[in-house]
Motif scaffolding. Structure first.
Motif, PDB file in Angstrom:
ATOM      1  N   GLU A   1       0.976  -1.145   0.004  1.00  0.00           N
ATOM      2  CA  GLU A   1      -0.027  -0.173   0.033  1.00  0.00           C
ATOM      3  C   GLU A   1       0.763   1.213   0.034  1.00  0.00           C
ATOM      4  OE1 GLU A   1       0.296  -2.023   2.789  1.00  0.00           O
ATOM      5  OE2 GLU A   1       0.874  -0.582   4.360  1.00  0.00           O
TER       6      GLU A   1
ATOM      7  N   ALA B   1      -1.476  -7.082   2.994  1.00  0.00           N
ATOM      8  CA  ALA B   1      -2.607  -7.763   4.112  1.00  0.00           C
ATOM      9  C   ALA B   1      -3.342  -6.725   4.712  1.00  0.00           C
ATOM     10  CB  ALA B   1      -1.787  -8.386   5.035  1.00  0.00           C
ATOM     11  N   HIS B   2      -2.794  -5.432   5.153  1.00  0.00           N
ATOM     12  CA  HIS B   2      -3.600  -4.207   5.810  1.00  0.00           C
ATOM     13  C   HIS B   2      -4.810  -3.895   4.531  1.00  0.00           C
ATOM     14  CE1 HIS B   2      -1.059  -3.054   9.185  1.00  0.00           C
ATOM     15  NE2 HIS B   2      -1.327  -4.309   9.402  1.00  0.00           N
TER      16      HIS B   2
ATOM     17  N   SER C   1      11.249 -12.200   9.821  1.00  0.00           N
ATOM     18  CA  SER C   1      10.202 -12.045  10.657  1.00  0.00           C
ATOM     19  C   SER C   1       9.699 -10.580  10.459  1.00  0.00           C
ATOM     20  CB  SER C   1      10.810 -11.785  12.003  1.00  0.00           C
ATOM     21  OG  SER C   1      10.108 -11.674  13.223  1.00  0.00           O
ATOM     22  N   ALA C   2       8.345 -10.496  10.731  1.00  0.00           N
ATOM     23  CA  ALA C   2       7.707  -9.187  10.510  1.00  0.00           C
ATOM     24  C   ALA C   2       7.382  -8.703   9.154  1.00  0.00           C
ATOM     25  CB  ALA C   2       8.356  -8.037  11.264  1.00  0.00           C
TER      26      ALA C   2
ATOM     27  N   GLY D   1       5.138  -9.971   7.443  1.00  0.00           N
ATOM     28  CA  GLY D   1       3.641 -10.138   7.413  1.00  0.00           C
ATOM     29  C   GLY D   1       3.133 -11.649   7.046  1.00  0.00           C
ATOM     30  N   LYS D   2       3.897 -12.427   7.357  1.00  0.00           N
ATOM     31  CA  LYS D   2       3.438 -13.941   6.768  1.00  0.00           C
ATOM     32  C   LYS D   2       1.896 -14.214   7.595  1.00  0.00           C
ATOM     33  CE  LYS D   2       7.270 -15.632   8.333  1.00  0.00           C
ATOM     34  NZ  LYS D   2       7.800 -14.398   8.658  1.00  0.00           N
ATOM     35  N   SER D   3       2.003 -14.036   8.957  1.00  0.00           N
ATOM     36  CA  SER D   3       0.876 -14.512   9.721  1.00  0.00           C
ATOM     37  C   SER D   3      -0.430 -13.576   9.547  1.00  0.00           C
ATOM     38  CB  SER D   3       1.122 -14.322  11.235  1.00  0.00           C
ATOM     39  OG  SER D   3       2.318 -14.740  11.540  1.00  0.00           O
ATOM     40  N   SER D   4      -0.096 -12.181   9.205  1.00  0.00           N
ATOM     41  CA  SER D   4      -0.912 -11.229   8.844  1.00  0.00           C
ATOM     42  C   SER D   4      -1.690 -11.896   7.306  1.00  0.00           C
ATOM     43  CB  SER D   4      -0.471  -9.914   8.531  1.00  0.00           C
ATOM     44  OG  SER D   4       0.156  -9.603   9.725  1.00  0.00           O
TER      45      SER D   4
ATOM     46  N   ARG E   1       5.298 -20.184  18.382  1.00  0.00           N
ATOM     47  CA  ARG E   1       5.285 -20.861  17.187  1.00  0.00           C
ATOM     48  C   ARG E   1       5.460 -22.246  17.375  1.00  0.00           C
ATOM     49  NH1 ARG E   1       6.380 -18.434  12.477  1.00  0.00           N
ATOM     50  NH2 ARG E   1       7.299 -16.599  13.424  1.00  0.00           N
TER      51      ARG E   1
HETATM   52  N1  GTP Z   1       2.005  -1.648   6.434  1.00  0.00           N
HETATM   53  C1  GTP Z   1       1.664  -2.921   6.516  1.00  0.00           C
HETATM   54  N2  GTP Z   1       2.022  -3.539   7.580  1.00  0.00           N
HETATM   55  C2  GTP Z   1       1.791  -4.852   7.606  1.00  0.00           C
HETATM   56  C3  GTP Z   1       1.001  -5.425   6.602  1.00  0.00           C
HETATM   57  N3  GTP Z   1       0.876  -6.639   6.890  1.00  0.00           N
HETATM   58  C4  GTP Z   1       1.236  -6.802   8.095  1.00  0.00           C
HETATM   59  N4  GTP Z   1       1.865  -5.882   8.510  1.00  0.00           N
HETATM   60  C5  GTP Z   1       2.481  -5.467  10.160  1.00  0.00           C
HETATM   61  O1  GTP Z   1       3.533  -6.062   9.917  1.00  0.00           O
HETATM   62  C6  GTP Z   1       4.220  -6.588  11.241  1.00  0.00           C
HETATM   63  C7  GTP Z   1       4.261  -8.121  11.304  1.00  0.00           C
HETATM   64  O2  GTP Z   1       3.382  -8.823  10.792  1.00  0.00           O
HETATM   65  P1  GTP Z   1       3.382 -10.339  11.041  1.00  0.00           P
HETATM   66  O3  GTP Z   1       2.086 -10.702  10.441  1.00  0.00           O
HETATM   67  O4  GTP Z   1       3.208 -10.777  12.528  1.00  0.00           O
HETATM   68  O5  GTP Z   1       4.648 -10.984  10.601  1.00  0.00           O
HETATM   69  P2  GTP Z   1       5.503 -12.310  10.183  1.00  0.00           P
HETATM   70  O6  GTP Z   1       6.169 -12.405   9.045  1.00  0.00           O
HETATM   71  O7  GTP Z   1       4.319 -13.481  10.625  1.00  0.00           O
HETATM   72  O8  GTP Z   1       6.462 -12.229  11.381  1.00  0.00           O
HETATM   73  P3  GTP Z   1       7.082 -13.372  12.399  1.00  0.00           P
HETATM   74  O9  GTP Z   1       5.849 -14.075  13.081  1.00  0.00           O
HETATM   75  O10 GTP Z   1       7.861 -12.843  13.377  1.00  0.00           O
HETATM   76  O11 GTP Z   1       7.715 -14.265  11.577  1.00  0.00           O
HETATM   77  C8  GTP Z   1       2.638  -6.441  12.175  1.00  0.00           C
HETATM   78  O12 GTP Z   1       2.921  -5.341  13.020  1.00  0.00           O
HETATM   79  C9  GTP Z   1       1.579  -6.197  11.054  1.00  0.00           C
HETATM   80  O13 GTP Z   1       0.721  -5.367  11.539  1.00  0.00           O
HETATM   81  C10 GTP Z   1       0.582  -4.613   5.352  1.00  0.00           C
HETATM   82  O14 GTP Z   1      -0.060  -4.954   4.372  1.00  0.00           O
HETATM   83  N5  GTP Z   1       0.969  -3.406   5.562  1.00  0.00           N
END
Ligand code: GTP
Ligand code: ZN
Length: 288
Positions: free
Chosen positions: A115, A138-139, A162-163, A165-168, A196
């Motif tokens: 986005e 994802a957002h 990590s972070a 957004g895989k889980s999201s 995990r």
């Molecule tokens: N701006 C933005 N942030 C996002 C998006 N998808 C996820 N996030 C943010 O990114 C951060 C990490 O998201 P997770 O889904 O926990 O990421 P992950 O890859 O599963 O991370 P791990 O579980 O640590 O491996 C969170 O604060 C989410 O809200 C997106 O599409 N846009």
């Protein structure tokens, strides 16, 4: 019955039948004697018993298997990266592409958080033009149709830093429906702070399995001969056969068609430079 192992814990395995119903099973004694360990993703023949745990009788030959965490029979390795923070680690992506192809798994790149950060997203698309690249958020719930189409009937492993957004992503595609787990109804949306576990999630809407991991055991060069490395760079393929020397490593050899393609801008310069770096890390190492 035929099923897929979704989870293993304390000597028990959870096996889903073709309708996504979960059965608690033990591995039959033969496996221990033969030193075979069932892993998540395994396709198995099992017998269910009324009111008691069932038995895994047979493990079908594995299409592929990755380790730590051990997961088998992956259809697609979805390499998730971010268009914003955390910034993409290109070398890590190159290595994941290599790892997937070495196991015969189809790799797909998924750029999340698009986005914003469109410039970064375009650069990723450009460098990996030889591969399938999805742009999603994802957002904002954009680009998800292509991802859902990809999922259908498949076992897709989400991997990446990590972070990113895989889980999201798993939550936005799977959260509409409730997930059946061991007869109990449980939301697919997992808390972000749950520990995990090595577990495949079944998404009944897509008849798909997903798995979420930051990565597998450290990439090692074992099993990839130095000369074989270039074979995992899809964009080299049209040129690799045109070099003067058979077995050209596309490094310092004269009359190299790959190097020429780089100079002419037909192969991305940065991808090629990282290829050389990886190649260099092979020098003097025993591979095979
Ligand atoms: N701006 C933005 N942030 C996002 C998006 N998808 C996820 N996030 C943010 O990114 C951060 C990490 O998201 P997770 O889904 O926990 O990421 P992950 O890859 O599963 O991370 P791990 O579980 O640590 O491996 C969170 O604060 C989410 O809200 C997106 O599409 N846009
Ligand atoms: Zn060459």
């Amino acid at each position: 019955m035929r099923g897929r192992i979704t989870k293993g814990t304390g000597g028990f395995y959870y096996v889903n039948d073709e309708n996504g119903r979960s059965y608690e099973c033990k591995a039959c004694g033969r496996f221990r004697n033969e030193n075979i360990k069932p892993v998540c993703g395994d396709l198995v023949d099992f017998t269910a018993r009324q009111g008691e745990y069932g038995f895994i009788e047979n493990i079908l030959p594995r299409m592929n298997v990755l380790s730590r965490p051990a997961v088998a029979n992956i259809d697609i390795l979805l390499i998730v990266v971010s268009a914003q923070k955390p910034h993409i680690d290109f070398m890590l992506v190159d290595k994941l592409l290599l790892q997937a192809q070495r196991e015969g798994i189809r790799p797909v790149l998924c750029v999340n958080k698009t986005e914003a950060g469109l410039k970064a997203a375009r650069e990723i698309e450009r460098q990996y033009a030889a591969y399938d690249v999805l742009l999603v958020s994802a957002h904002e719930k954009t680009g998800l149709a292509a991802l859902k189409e990809l999922l259908f009937g498949k076992f897709v492993c989400f991997t990446g830093q990590s972070a990113v957004g895989k889980s999201s992503l798993i939550n936005v595609i799977g959260a509409e429906k409730e997930l059946e787990v061991g007869g109990m109804s449980k939301k697919t949306a997992r808390g972000r702070h749950t520990t995990r576990t090595t577990e495949l999630l079944y998404l009944p809407e897509y008849k798909a399995y997903v798995f979420d991991t930051p990565g597998f055991s450290m990439f090692d060069t074992k099993g990839v001969a130095r000369e074989g490395l270039a074979g995992y760079y899809k964009e080299f393929a049209p040129y690799a056969g045109l070099c003067r020397f058979a077995g050209c490593a596309h490094n310092k050899e004269p009359d190299c068609a790959v190097k020429r393609a780089v100079e002419e801008g037909k192969i991305d310069e940065k991808r090629y430079q990282r290829y050389l770096k990886l190649l260099e890390s092979f020098e003097g190492k025993e591979n095979g």
